[in-house]
Design a protein around this motif. Structure first.
Motif, PDB file in Angstrom:
ATOM      1  N   VAL A 202       0.755  -1.175   0.062  1.00 25.08           N
ATOM      2  CA  VAL A 202       0.020   0.052   0.153  1.00 25.08           C
ATOM      3  C   VAL A 202       0.867   1.225  -0.047  1.00 25.08           C
ATOM      4  CG1 VAL A 202      -1.746   1.251   1.281  1.00 25.08           C
ATOM      5  CG2 VAL A 202      -2.003  -1.248   1.409  1.00 25.08           C
ATOM      6  N   LEU A 203       1.816   1.262   0.660  1.00 25.67           N
ATOM      7  CA  LEU A 203       2.955   2.322   0.692  1.00 25.67           C
ATOM      8  C   LEU A 203       3.507   2.609  -0.489  1.00 25.67           C
ATOM      9  CD1 LEU A 203       4.258   4.376   2.560  1.00 25.67           C
ATOM     10  CD2 LEU A 203       6.062   2.788   3.246  1.00 25.67           C
ATOM     11  N   LEU A 204       3.795   1.436  -1.066  1.00 27.03           N
ATOM     12  CA  LEU A 204       4.854   1.719  -2.394  1.00 27.03           C
ATOM     13  C   LEU A 204       3.670   2.226  -3.505  1.00 27.03           C
ATOM     14  CD1 LEU A 204       6.775  -1.430  -2.409  1.00 27.03           C
ATOM     15  CD2 LEU A 204       7.576   0.833  -1.852  1.00 27.03           C
ATOM     16  N   ALA A 205       2.353   1.734  -3.421  1.00 26.72           N
ATOM     17  CA  ALA A 205       1.376   2.197  -4.369  1.00 26.72           C
ATOM     18  C   ALA A 205       1.425   3.727  -4.159  1.00 26.72           C
ATOM     19  CB  ALA A 205       0.077   1.685  -4.204  1.00 26.72           C
ATOM     20  N   ALA A 206       1.119   4.179  -2.914  1.00 20.03           N
ATOM     21  CA  ALA A 206       0.925   5.548  -2.643  1.00 20.03           C
ATOM     22  C   ALA A 206       2.153   6.427  -3.218  1.00 20.03           C
ATOM     23  CB  ALA A 206       0.642   6.098  -1.111  1.00 20.03           C
ATOM     24  N   LEU A 207       3.495   6.019  -2.815  1.00 16.78           N
ATOM     25  CA  LEU A 207       4.463   6.535  -3.241  1.00 16.78           C
ATOM     26  C   LEU A 207       4.648   6.726  -4.707  1.00 16.78           C
ATOM     27  CD1 LEU A 207       7.361   7.658  -2.731  1.00 16.78           C
ATOM     28  CD2 LEU A 207       8.217   5.522  -3.123  1.00 16.78           C
ATOM     29  N   LEU A 209       2.159   6.713  -6.767  1.00 16.21           N
ATOM     30  CA  LEU A 209       0.843   7.661  -7.376  1.00 16.21           C
ATOM     31  C   LEU A 209       1.434   9.041  -7.147  1.00 16.21           C
ATOM     32  CD1 LEU A 209      -2.150   5.917  -6.227  1.00 16.21           C
ATOM     33  CD2 LEU A 209      -1.506   6.266  -8.417  1.00 16.21           C
ATOM     34  N   LEU A 210       1.939   9.225  -5.539  1.00 11.54           N
ATOM     35  CA  LEU A 210       2.579  10.761  -5.340  1.00 11.54           C
ATOM     36  C   LEU A 210       3.550  11.044  -6.368  1.00 11.54           C
ATOM     37  CD1 LEU A 210       2.445  12.940  -3.427  1.00 11.54           C
ATOM     38  CD2 LEU A 210       4.145  11.849  -2.117  1.00 11.54           C
ATOM     39  N   SER A 211       4.516  10.440  -6.675  1.00 12.17           N
ATOM     40  CA  SER A 211       5.743  10.651  -7.671  1.00 12.17           C
ATOM     41  C   SER A 211       5.068  11.193  -9.125  1.00 12.17           C
ATOM     42  CB  SER A 211       6.565   9.682  -7.666  1.00 12.17           C
ATOM     43  OG  SER A 211       6.345   8.666  -8.646  1.00 12.17           O
ATOM     44  N   ALA A 212       4.065  10.620  -9.366  1.00 14.31           N
ATOM     45  CA  ALA A 212       3.182  10.673 -10.718  1.00 14.31           C
ATOM     46  C   ALA A 212       2.736  12.209 -10.580  1.00 14.31           C
ATOM     47  CB  ALA A 212       2.162   9.803 -11.072  1.00 14.31           C
ATOM     48  N   THR A 636       5.577  -1.616 -15.279  1.00 13.37           N
ATOM     49  CA  THR A 636       5.881  -2.371 -13.999  1.00 13.37           C
ATOM     50  C   THR A 636       5.327  -1.662 -12.649  1.00 13.37           C
ATOM     51  OG1 THR A 636       7.985  -3.289 -15.076  1.00 13.37           O
ATOM     52  CG2 THR A 636       7.704  -3.271 -12.515  1.00 13.37           C
ATOM     53  N   LEU A 637       5.641  -0.194 -12.753  1.00 16.00           N
ATOM     54  CA  LEU A 637       5.133   0.609 -11.763  1.00 16.00           C
ATOM     55  C   LEU A 637       3.523   0.588 -11.495  1.00 16.00           C
ATOM     56  CD1 LEU A 637       7.566   3.656 -12.089  1.00 16.00           C
ATOM     57  CD2 LEU A 637       7.626   2.029 -10.469  1.00 16.00           C
TER      58      LEU A 637
END
Length: 750
Positions: A202-207, A209-212, A636-637
């Motif tokens: 969940v944390l990686l998904a949020a990271l 999305l935030l970076s996008a 991949t992301l």
């Protein structure tokens, strides 16, 4: 057996690889793939990728095997030894062995944003450098030293971030891989199950999305082919001038661009010419790189190898400029800039700093003089350094580019004829437009086969690529066309005169200019911009000399750099229509007016990105939702985001509620018995929510009676009883039971 050996044996139990360890090694794999993809791109542009892939596979295999028997300190020695040996072999391969100071200077330049693609022998550099960090990263991961593996791989990726070669997407992929390796690797050592990694997903998904929305990696201008980057999209501004002239040593292919009519400089010259700013030798598939370094101007630059004539120019800056335009080939510079001028590895001029308005400098150029007959008979005895450097193409260049070029030039029997045919074919078969969508793949391939229109960068890139497929040395050159002629020996140059063209090398002659961009449509677009600017009362688009009408030249016997086009025989491609010779370029043929009355030019909408001047607009970068297929890194992301989203929804119970809502409101048809049983299950769920659940000791009839269910529920229960106990129920009865439950659920608005 020592303790360390037993630990290594346990770490190497790959046959019993569990899911937790597999995910941790997968994180290391993502990190390796991140910096490995950058290395692969370098090799693709300059060398043979298969060699790199074989070397990488051998290195990973060695790391896996040696992890069982090689102690950690000796593994570090092996990695450092591989790195030192590779760098040593690279230095030995250089044509001139530089002393320590230049090597250190180059290293500092790389770590402050100079792309590795500017290194002349970058393929040898990659093959020498890559095995060391690759071996150590994987060796440590196999031994469950995940933190050490991430540090080794992260240092490599970090170096590529400093050079600007690792894009935001690539860097983010490596960061995600490193986080996964460290976090899941820790769970692997503790013996936790993979379920404990759900919060991490969940944390990686949020990271991601935030970076996008706001990139979290402070990478410089990216130069790899799999990213959304300023290099790919062409620099800081939305104009052709910003894209070309301000490109420095790296020229990207842009999307929509605009034209700037502002006056930049004035040229007093013996002859009309294109005023070159720079040239590029390395085609990356989505841009151009000038390899090598520059040196301070020392008073003289060598001239072309063949016959040439001197052309003197004095340039006066009208607006502040940071370039030194000059006719090719400059050999002397004088004036206030002589101590600030630098010479590139391709003999072009650069400037430390900028020229203030009113500042002047003078240049003497030696312009090659050769007739069409001279060029046709020049042959193909190219210097080895020229042939090696200026015929290279990325190995990923589609074969159809060479096949199409061979078909178009089938009747050309020498390099000059080939160049002329390609030049005219592009002029006649592609339209001019500033409103284009930047290609995602190989620019030359997409312009040749997928696009109907483009501007000078697309025409020049495609022509240079086509010639290189025929082993003809060619390069991209940028600068300005001659501009508006205001006197016999004076021209005023505006921002929209920024241009890209092709230079082709001929033995005993040197570099000769070819321009495949249709002149008429380009000039029509420029005139349209100037007219609009004047109607808007802009004060920066004219000088005292301009705007008073066309200057009429006086016939002169001054020889042109090349034989006029009217005297040059042209081999036409099948089905080709020749452009009238009166549509010509300054300095490339007879002077004549261009009839633009029937020319339609497509320009970007005024509210579109890139629709402003050099300091306005957007860079036209492609984003993840631009309708193009995602790259492997992006895919991949996106997969990681999807997994994280699913985990988050499941942990919050959302997926269960969604599943239950769909199950309750949608019942697919099967056989009557199964349909009746499921209809009753849905009925029980509805009644449990509205009243209470059925107790274990209650029969369906008792339950329905105790809660006072209506006749619809009793009828569904009766159909279910016949299906369950009598073993027979008709299709009509089952469908009626399903419909009754649908009514009770509210599916039909009941």
């Amino acid at each position: 057996m020592s303790t360390e050996t037993r630990a290594a044996d346990a770490a190497l139990d790959l046959k019993g690889l569990d899911s937790v360890r597999a995910v941790a090694l997968g994180g290391i794999g993502l990190l390796i793939a991140a910096y490995g993809s950058v290395f692969y791109h370098f090799i693709d542009v300059t060398g043979e990728p298969l060699v790199f892939l074989v070397l990488g596979a051998a290195t990973l295999g060695a790391g896996t095997l040696l992890a069982r028997s090689l102690r950690l300190r000796w593994a570090a020695v092996v990695a450092v030894g591989l790195l030192a040996t590779g760098l040593g072999l690279y230095i030995v391969s250089l044509p001139r062995q530089p002393p320590l100071v230049p090597l250190l200077t180059d290293a500092v330049a790389l770590m402050t944003g100079r792309s590795l693609l500017q290194v002349t022998n970058v393929d040898l550099w990659v093959l020498g450098v890559a095995p060391g960090p690759l071996f150590l990263t994987w060796y440590l991961a196999v031994r469950r030293r995940y933190v050490g593996g991430v540090l080794a791989g992260g240092a490599t990726l970090g170096f590529l971030v400093l050079t600007g070669d690792a894009s935001n997407v690539t860097t983010l992929l490596g960061v995600v891989g490193g986080i996964v390796a460290v976090a899941v690797g820790d769970m692997d050592r503790r013996g936790d199950s993979l379920r404990a990694a759900e919060p991490l997903a969940v944390l990686l998904a949020a990271l991601i999305l935030l970076s996008a929305i706001a990139p979290v990696v402070p990478a410089g201008p990216s130069r790899t082919a799999d990213t959304w980057s300023s290099f790919q999209t062409g620099g800081p501004g939305g104009s052709v001038e910003a894209n070309l002239v301000e490109a420095d040593s790296q020229l990207g292919i842009a999307g929509n661009l605009s034209l700037s009519p502002a006056v930049r400089f004035r040229v007093e010259s013996d002859a009309e010419s294109y005023w070159q700013v720079g040239s590029y030798d390395r085609y990356t598939g989505d841009g151009w790189i000038r390899t090598g370094s520059s040196y301070s101007y020392n008073g003289r630059i060598r001239g072309p190898p063949g016959q040439s004539r001197a052309v003197s120019q004095t340039v006066t800056a009208i607006d502040e400029i940071s370039v030194l335009p000059a006719a090719w080939k400059p050999v002397e510079v004088s004036g206030s800039v002589s101590d600030r001028a630098r010479v590139t590895d391709l003999d072009g001029l650069e400037l430390d700093g900028s020229l203030a308005s009113g500042e002047r400098y003078s240049v003497t150029s030696r312009v090659p003089v050769a007739s069409a007959r001279d060029l046709r008979s020049a042959g193909t005895d190219y210097p080895s350094a020229v042939a090696e450097r200026f015929t290279r193409l990325p190995s990923s260049t589609p074969d159809r580019v060479a096949e199409r070029t061979e078909r178009i030039t089938a009747r050309a029997d020498n390099p000059y004829a080939t160049a002329r045919v390609v030049e005219r074919w592009l002029e006649n078969n592609k339209n001019y437009s500033l409103d284009v969508e930047r290609p995602r793949g190989n620019t030359a391939d997409e312009f040749l086969f997928e696009m109907d229109a483009g501007y000078c960068t697309y025409f020049a890139t495609t022509m240079a690529t086509m010639l290189r497929t025929q082993d003809i040395p060619a390069r991209m050159a940028v600068g300005y066309t001659s501009g508006e002629r205001v006197a016999e020996d004076e021209w005023v140059v505006r921002g929209y005169d920024a241009h890209a063209w092709v230079e082709v090398y001929f033995p005993e002659v040197g570099w000769v200019r070819f321009d495949p961009t249709p002149a008429g449509p380009r000039q029509a677009a420029e005139q349209g911009e100037l007219t609009e600017a004047r109607e808007s009362n802009r004060t920066d688009v004219d000088t005292n000399e301009t705007g008073s009408g066309d200057w009429t030249p006086t016939p002169t016997a001054t020889p042109a750099p090349l034989t006029p086009r009217a005297e040059q025989p042209v081999q036409e491609a099948p089905g080709q229509v020749t452009v009238p010779d009166r549509i010509t370029r300054p300095g490339g043929g007879p002077t004549g007016d261009v009839d633009t009355s029937n020319i339609t030019v497509t320009r970007p909408p005024t509210n579109a990105p890139g629709g402003g001047d050099a300091d306005e607009g957007d860079d036209g970068a492609a984003g993840p939702l631009d309708g193009r297929p995602p790259t492997r890194a992006e895919a991949t992301l996106a997969t990681i985001v999807l997994v994280g989203a699913v985990v988050a929804l499941r942990r919050t119970g959302v997926t269960g509620r969604i599943y239950r809502a769909v199950w309750l409101r949608y019942q697919p048809t099967k056989d009557p018995e199964t349909d009746a049983e499921r209809a009753f299950d849905r009925l029980e769920y509805v009644l449990a929510e509205r009243h209470r659940p059925r107790r274990p000791e209650e029969t369906p009839r008792q339950y329905l009676a105790s809660i006072g269910a209506d006749e619809r529920a009793a009828q569904v229960a009766a159909v279910r009883e016949r299906a369950k106990y009598a073993g027979r129920v008709t299709r009509e009865e089952a469908d009626e039971a399903v419909d009754l439950v649908d009514d009770m659920v509210g599916w039909r608005g009941a």
